[in-house]
Enzyme design. Structure first.
Site, PDB file in Angstrom:
ATOM      1  N   CYS A 232       3.573  -4.861  -1.929  1.00 19.35           N
ATOM      2  CA  CYS A 232       3.683  -4.497  -0.511  1.00 19.35           C
ATOM      3  C   CYS A 232       2.677  -3.405  -0.155  1.00 19.35           C
ATOM      4  O   CYS A 232       2.606  -2.363  -0.805  1.00 19.35           O
ATOM      5  CB  CYS A 232       5.117  -4.085  -0.219  1.00 19.35           C
ATOM      6  SG  CYS A 232       5.344  -2.678   0.826  1.00 19.35           S
TER       7      CYS A 232
ATOM      8  N   CYS B  81       3.936   0.021   0.871  1.00 20.71           N
ATOM      9  CA  CYS B  81       4.425   0.797  -0.272  1.00 20.71           C
ATOM     10  C   CYS B  81       3.248   1.483  -0.952  1.00 20.71           C
ATOM     11  O   CYS B  81       3.334   2.646  -1.336  1.00 20.71           O
ATOM     12  CB  CYS B  81       5.121  -0.096  -1.275  1.00 20.71           C
ATOM     13  SG  CYS B  81       6.459  -1.065  -0.572  1.00 20.71           S
TER      14      CYS B  81
END
Ligand SMILES: *[C@@H]1O[C@H](CO)[C@@H](O)[C@H](O)[C@H]1NC(C)=O
Ligand SMILES: *[C@@H]1O[C@H](CO)[C@@H](O)[C@H](O)[C@H]1NC(C)=O
Ligand SMILES: *[C@@H]1O[C@H](CO)[C@@H](O)[C@H](O)[C@H]1NC(C)=O
Length: 443
Positions: free
Chosen positions: A51, A54
């Site tokens: 991600c 992230c």
């Protein structure tokens, strides 16, 4: 060759040494976290390695870890890879990445604010602070002052009895978003009447409802009367169960005497103060302003100009428009608009725009795509032109060459020789030249 390979290994090793070197205050958690999450305080980022948000958060998260370990608060900061430990993600019902949660003795609090170090750290500190801070009466001035940016709830009187229990309940539920204090009677005073007040907007508002409604009251009163709405706090504002009266304003123009933005901003602020006198409206509406028209345009799926007012239901994503021009709005006309809208909603005669239907959601997606591309061109015209121009130019060239190529081979001529071609499986250039010859003959 061998030396080349060992050189490669050396580089790889050096790279890893470099990556491992900086010490981190963030714990790498595993499934065992489920056993210890109810003990003490944890601040945890749940992430997935793929991600992008992230990845952007990781360096910030490291800084948060350092800041909190420097602060000597008993908060442990960790991160947990949900793709490796899906059981944890299931147990905690983690929906998206990254999810940030604070655990305080088993209470889990979702973090919904911005992803900057400062807001993360101050959130953790707030979560770790005593839930109800006991203060002296002479500290109230300071509390009132700080309540300008964030409302403060204060309990007066002996810290016992049903009202205090209700206050504690509300504080336990909401301590992550508001501050709670208690003032005990001083020695001179034998008793201090038990009451709960909130300090906000330079005012002191006393709670005077049923004791069981104290928590809802706190949920409703936790926002200042007229605050800036952002994409991150809009959801929580919607969760207060109020409709949001949104003003499209602008940080830079709201004090500009010649700008129409200032006029509407001022009137909206005064309307929100005036609305206090009308409890039915007060319990139903929350005023807020937006910096710039981006968010409003995305909600309405149309280009919205600055200096604009509309009512927004976050839960249903529906919005309601006034018939008045923004330039003509007065405090009275705004309050009348709110009254009429509330009435029409109750009677089911209201005309709502937007919503969360499938078709509207699709339209919103298309609009957001269009909007983002338009924004890119507006802010970085050169880069965007290259980004979109080059592929489009290539595509056009390809399209052009495909369309202008001559594919008009006479069907009969071509398929007439089909058997012949099939017969000679090994056939190479000869066949082709034969076809070409036939083709030429046909012409
Ligand atoms: C409380 O009593 C002390 C002395 O006994 C006095 O100095 C102080 O002003 C009193 N405070 C209040 C709020 O009456
Ligand atoms: C928003 O709309 C939903 C669905 O129509 C409704 O249930 C809810 O009460 C509305 N919210 C407010 C604050 O009126
Ligand atoms: C103030 O508003 C006027 C009218 O909209 C605009 O022309 C002017 O540039 C603004 N001034 C500043 C300092 O932004």
């Amino acid at each position: 060759m061998k030396s080349l390979i060992s050189l490669k290994y050396l580089i790889v090793l050096l790279f890893f040494a470099e990556a491992i070197n900086p010490p981190t205050a963030v714990l790498d958690l595993s499934e065992k976290f489920l056993d210890v999450k109810d003990e003490g305080m944890w601040f945890v980022e749940f992430y997935a390695p793929w991600c992008a948000h992230c990845k952007r958060l990781h360096p910030v998260w490291d800084q948060v870890g350092h800041a909190l370990s420097d602060s000597n608060l008993p908060i442990r900061v960790g991160k947990l890879d949900c793709t490796r430990f899906p059981a944890v993600a299931n147990k905690l019902s983690i929906q998206g990445y990254p999810t940030i949660m604070f655990f305080r003795n088993g209470h889990a609090i979702d973090y919904r604010g911005g992803r900057e170090k400062e807001s993360l750290v101050s959130f953790a500190k707030r979560c770790a602070a005593p839930i109800i801070e006991a203060v002296k009466e002479n500290q109230l001035g300071k509390i009132k002052l700080s309540a300008r940016s964030q409302p403060s709830f204060v309990f007066f009187g002996d810290s016992s009895g049903p009202l205090f229990d209700a206050f504690s309940d509300a504080a336990n539920a909401k301590f992550s978003v508001a501050r709670f204090y208690s003032v005990s009677p001083s020695e001179n005073e034998s008793t201090l009447r038990q009451r709960v007040v909130v300090y906000k907007d330079n005012m002191e508002i006393e709670f005077n409802g049923e004791m069981s409604t104290l928590k809802d009251w706190v949920t409703r009163e936790r926002w200042p009367g007229f605050l800036q709405a952002t994409s991150s706090n809009l959801a929580e504002m919607g969760a207060s169960g109020k409709l949001i009266v949104l003003i499209v304003s602008s940080e830079s123009q709201k004090f500009n005497a010649t700008s129409p933005v200032r006029e509407l901003h001022k009137i909206a602020e005064e309307s929100s103060n005036e609305m206090r006198k009308h409890p039915a409206l007060w319990n139903r509406f929350q005023f807020a302003w937006l910096d710039g028209s981006d968010l409003a345009s995305q909600i309405q799926m149309a280009t919205v100009s600055e200096s604009h007012l509309f009512i927004f239901n976050y839960t249903s994503y529906e919005y309601y428009l006034s018939e008045d021009e923004p330039g003509q709005m007065t405090i009275k006309s705004i309050l009348t608009f709110l009254e009429q809208t509330a009435d029409a909603i109750d009677k089911g005669t209201v005309i709502a725009f937007g919503g969360r239907h499938l078709l509207t959601r699709m339209k919103r997606m298309v609009f957001e795509l269009y909007w983002n591309i338009a924004q890119m061109f507006a802010t970085q015209p050169l880069l965007s032109s290259c980004l979109f121009g080059v592929p489009i130019a290539f595509l056009s060239i390809i399209c052009y060459s495909i369309c202008s190529a001559d594919f008009t081979v006479d069907r009969d001529e071509f398929y007439g020789d089909e058997d012949e071609i099939l017969d000679e499986e090994e056939g190479d250039e000869l066949d082709n030249s034969e076809i070409d010859e036939n083709h030429e003959k046909a012409e």
